[in-house]
Design a protein around this motif. Structure first.
Motif, PDB file in Angstrom:
ATOM      1  N   GLN A  30       0.894  -1.592  -0.198  1.00 27.20           N
ATOM      2  CA  GLN A  30       0.045   0.080  -0.132  1.00 27.20           C
ATOM      3  C   GLN A  30       0.499   1.115   0.040  1.00 27.20           C
ATOM      4  O   GLN A  30       0.942   2.229   0.343  1.00 27.20           O
ATOM      5  CB  GLN A  30      -0.563   0.067   1.095  1.00 27.20           C
ATOM      6  CG  GLN A  30      -1.914  -1.201   1.288  1.00 27.20           C
ATOM      7  CD  GLN A  30      -2.754  -1.004   2.469  1.00 27.20           C
ATOM      8  OE1 GLN A  30      -3.632  -1.961   2.618  1.00 27.20           O
ATOM      9  NE2 GLN A  30      -2.804   0.194   3.432  1.00 27.20           N
ATOM     10  N   ASN A 160      -8.726  -1.076   1.098  1.00 23.83           N
ATOM     11  CA  ASN A 160      -8.142  -2.122   0.713  1.00 23.83           C
ATOM     12  C   ASN A 160      -8.511  -3.398   0.726  1.00 23.83           C
ATOM     13  O   ASN A 160      -7.775  -4.468   0.949  1.00 23.83           O
ATOM     14  CB  ASN A 160      -6.539  -2.632   0.940  1.00 23.83           C
ATOM     15  CG  ASN A 160      -7.253  -2.741   3.097  1.00 23.83           C
ATOM     16  OD1 ASN A 160      -8.004  -3.255   3.448  1.00 23.83           O
ATOM     17  ND2 ASN A 160      -5.938  -2.392   4.089  1.00 23.83           N
ATOM     18  N   ASN A 194      -1.816   1.806  -6.250  1.00 23.74           N
ATOM     19  CA  ASN A 194      -1.033   2.147  -5.957  1.00 23.74           C
ATOM     20  C   ASN A 194       0.206   2.531  -7.451  1.00 23.74           C
ATOM     21  O   ASN A 194       1.198   2.289  -7.593  1.00 23.74           O
ATOM     22  CB  ASN A 194      -1.075   0.153  -6.729  1.00 23.74           C
ATOM     23  CG  ASN A 194      -1.453  -1.079  -5.166  1.00 23.74           C
ATOM     24  OD1 ASN A 194      -1.377   0.088  -4.588  1.00 23.74           O
ATOM     25  ND2 ASN A 194      -1.187  -1.539  -5.609  1.00 23.74           N
ATOM     26  N   THR A 223      -6.551  -0.314  -3.396  1.00 23.35           N
ATOM     27  CA  THR A 223      -5.186  -0.498  -3.245  1.00 23.35           C
ATOM     28  C   THR A 223      -5.139  -1.951  -1.809  1.00 23.35           C
ATOM     29  O   THR A 223      -6.123  -2.815  -2.178  1.00 23.35           O
ATOM     30  CB  THR A 223      -3.874   0.038  -2.071  1.00 23.35           C
ATOM     31  OG1 THR A 223      -2.814  -0.361  -2.085  1.00 23.35           O
ATOM     32  CG2 THR A 223      -4.716   0.124  -0.911  1.00 23.35           C
ATOM     33  N   TRP A 249      -2.561  -8.710  -7.327  1.00 22.93           N
ATOM     34  CA  TRP A 249      -2.477  -7.320  -6.913  1.00 22.93           C
ATOM     35  C   TRP A 249      -1.155  -7.461  -6.574  1.00 22.93           C
ATOM     36  O   TRP A 249      -0.141  -6.384  -6.733  1.00 22.93           O
ATOM     37  CB  TRP A 249      -3.102  -7.370  -5.124  1.00 22.93           C
ATOM     38  CG  TRP A 249      -5.194  -6.976  -5.202  1.00 22.93           C
ATOM     39  CD1 TRP A 249      -6.347  -7.540  -5.570  1.00 22.93           C
ATOM     40  CD2 TRP A 249      -5.287  -5.095  -5.145  1.00 22.93           C
ATOM     41  NE1 TRP A 249      -7.381  -6.990  -5.242  1.00 22.93           N
ATOM     42  CE2 TRP A 249      -6.692  -5.302  -5.971  1.00 22.93           C
ATOM     43  CE3 TRP A 249      -4.439  -4.029  -5.464  1.00 22.93           C
ATOM     44  CZ2 TRP A 249      -7.370  -4.222  -5.671  1.00 22.93           C
ATOM     45  CZ3 TRP A 249      -5.053  -2.989  -6.378  1.00 22.93           C
ATOM     46  CH2 TRP A 249      -6.467  -3.229  -6.039  1.00 22.93           C
ATOM     47  N   LYS A 252       0.627  -5.505  -9.038  1.00 26.04           N
ATOM     48  CA  LYS A 252       0.431  -4.018  -9.357  1.00 26.04           C
ATOM     49  C   LYS A 252       0.455  -4.095  -8.264  1.00 26.04           C
ATOM     50  O   LYS A 252       1.455  -2.819  -7.740  1.00 26.04           O
ATOM     51  CB  LYS A 252      -1.523  -3.741  -8.970  1.00 26.04           C
ATOM     52  CG  LYS A 252      -2.442  -4.621 -10.538  1.00 26.04           C
ATOM     53  CD  LYS A 252      -3.236  -4.247  -9.351  1.00 26.04           C
ATOM     54  CE  LYS A 252      -4.993  -5.217 -10.687  1.00 26.04           C
ATOM     55  NZ  LYS A 252      -5.972  -5.162 -10.300  1.00 26.04           N
ATOM     56  N   CYS A 253       1.944  -3.965  -7.579  1.00 26.74           N
ATOM     57  CA  CYS A 253       3.125  -4.053  -6.846  1.00 26.74           C
ATOM     58  C   CYS A 253       3.396  -2.320  -6.910  1.00 26.74           C
ATOM     59  O   CYS A 253       3.770  -1.910  -8.140  1.00 26.74           O
ATOM     60  CB  CYS A 253       4.287  -4.780  -7.248  1.00 26.74           C
ATOM     61  SG  CYS A 253       5.594  -4.322  -6.215  1.00 26.74           S
ATOM     62  N   PRO A 254       2.654  -1.647  -6.167  1.00 28.31           N
ATOM     63  CA  PRO A 254       3.227   0.047  -7.019  1.00 28.31           C
ATOM     64  C   PRO A 254       4.874   0.287  -6.124  1.00 28.31           C
ATOM     65  O   PRO A 254       5.537   1.338  -7.361  1.00 28.31           O
ATOM     66  CB  PRO A 254       2.352   0.853  -4.921  1.00 28.31           C
ATOM     67  CG  PRO A 254       2.680  -0.942  -4.567  1.00 28.31           C
ATOM     68  CD  PRO A 254       2.615  -1.806  -4.499  1.00 28.31           C
TER      69      PRO A 254
END
Length: 308
Positions: A30, A160, A194, A223, A249, A252-254
């Motif tokens: 997050q 989340n 993200n 997120t 998810w 989609k790692c920031p």
């Protein structure tokens, strides 16, 4: 974001040592939400965090040594070892308080925004909270008041999808979370939480509106937390969420998204990244060493700062 990730991974790796006796709520996965919003703020702005406070504290440049010492219950902690992970604060940096009570950050930020509005100093207050807080009466009361008074406050929902183990669909009607704002005449925007650049841009717009005196904004940042609600572990085996959802998810790692952009733009090299990681790792190791060496509070002071 890398800084936050490395700190929290270090906390997770060391938690089983039982030197950190407080509960920990990690923001791994997050990071873009905290970093994007806090980067849009200026000196003098105020932030109120939640039980999941590490990322906000670090994004506001809170002192790492004081944070890790606080989690170890030591006198050198940011509140003398009295609060632990869920009560971090760095008022000199603008992180005024972390409040573990669901929704507790909202009236505090609304109150400081009222103070700033009366003083005319153009400061902005931010309340971070999770999606479950939109089910709390204090959000609606504060939003109503903030709109009526055009207060310079940002309501930032880190969505989340879960309240502990209960998914959003079992707690709220099937509608966009931002629609909750419409009944109050509250400006709202939903953002990919993200995507650090998207979060920064949306937060910048909301901050600009607040400083201009045109009122508050609800930002819904979609997120996902990778680890358990409370603690250092992974908990997909409990069955409240699927492995497939978690893996989707993870894609989609920031950090990975920002890293790829920086490499594509020629703004980051592998050598520079490794140097950053080495420097941050050394800094984190030193913070843990200092925390372990620091003294515990004198038991005779236990009755101080307690009100009845």
């Amino acid at each position: 974001m890398l800084y936050v990730r490395l700190v929290e991974e270090a906390i997770a790796a060391r938690y089983a040592e039982q030197e950190m006796r407080c509960p920990v709520h990690l923001s791994i996965g997050q990071e873009a939400a905290a970093v994007g919003v806090c980067h849009a703020l200026s000196e003098g702005d105020r932030v109120f965090s939640t039980h999941r406070s590490h990322a906000h504290y670090l994004a506001m440049n809170g002192d790492l040594d004081a944070m890790i010492a606080e989690m170890h219950g030591k006198t050198t902690g940011c509140i003398g070892g009295r609060g632990g992970s869920m009560h971090l604060q760095a008022p000199e940096r603008g992180l005024i308080a972390s409040v573990p009570i669901v929704g507790g950050s909202i009236p505090l930020a609304t109150g400081t925004a009222l103070s700033d509005s009366l003083d005319g100093n153009r400061r902005v207050s931010v309340a971070f909270f999770g999606d479950a807080t939109l089910e709390e009466g204090v959000f609606h009361e504060s939003a109503n008041f903030a709109v009526l008074r055009s207060l310079p406050v940002l309501f930032v929902c880190e969505n989340n999808l879960y309240s502990v183990y209960t998914p959003l669909k079992e707690r709220q009607p099937a509608r966009p979370l931002a629609d909750v704002a419409h009944g109050h005449g509250l400006s709202a925007e939903t953002v990919d939480g993200n995507d650090a650049e998207a979060v920064l841009a949306a937060a910048g717009r909301a901050v600009e509106r607040a400083r201009a005196g045109t009122g508050p904004t609800l930002l819904v940042l979609d997120t996902y937390r990778w680890r358990e609600h409370c603690g250092p572990n992974f908990d997909n085996h409990l069955g409240y969420r699927t492995e497939a959802e978690y893996l989707a998810w993870r894609e989609k790692c920031p950090l990975e998204r920002s890293r790829a952009r920086l490499f594509d733009r020629g703004l980051l090299s592998a050598e520079a990244e490794q140097s950053m990681i080495a420097d941050l790792t050394a800094r984190i190791e030193a913070a843990f060493d200092a925390a372990r060496a620091a003294p515990l509070p004198d038991p005779a002071t236990a009755a101080l700062h307690v009100y009845a």
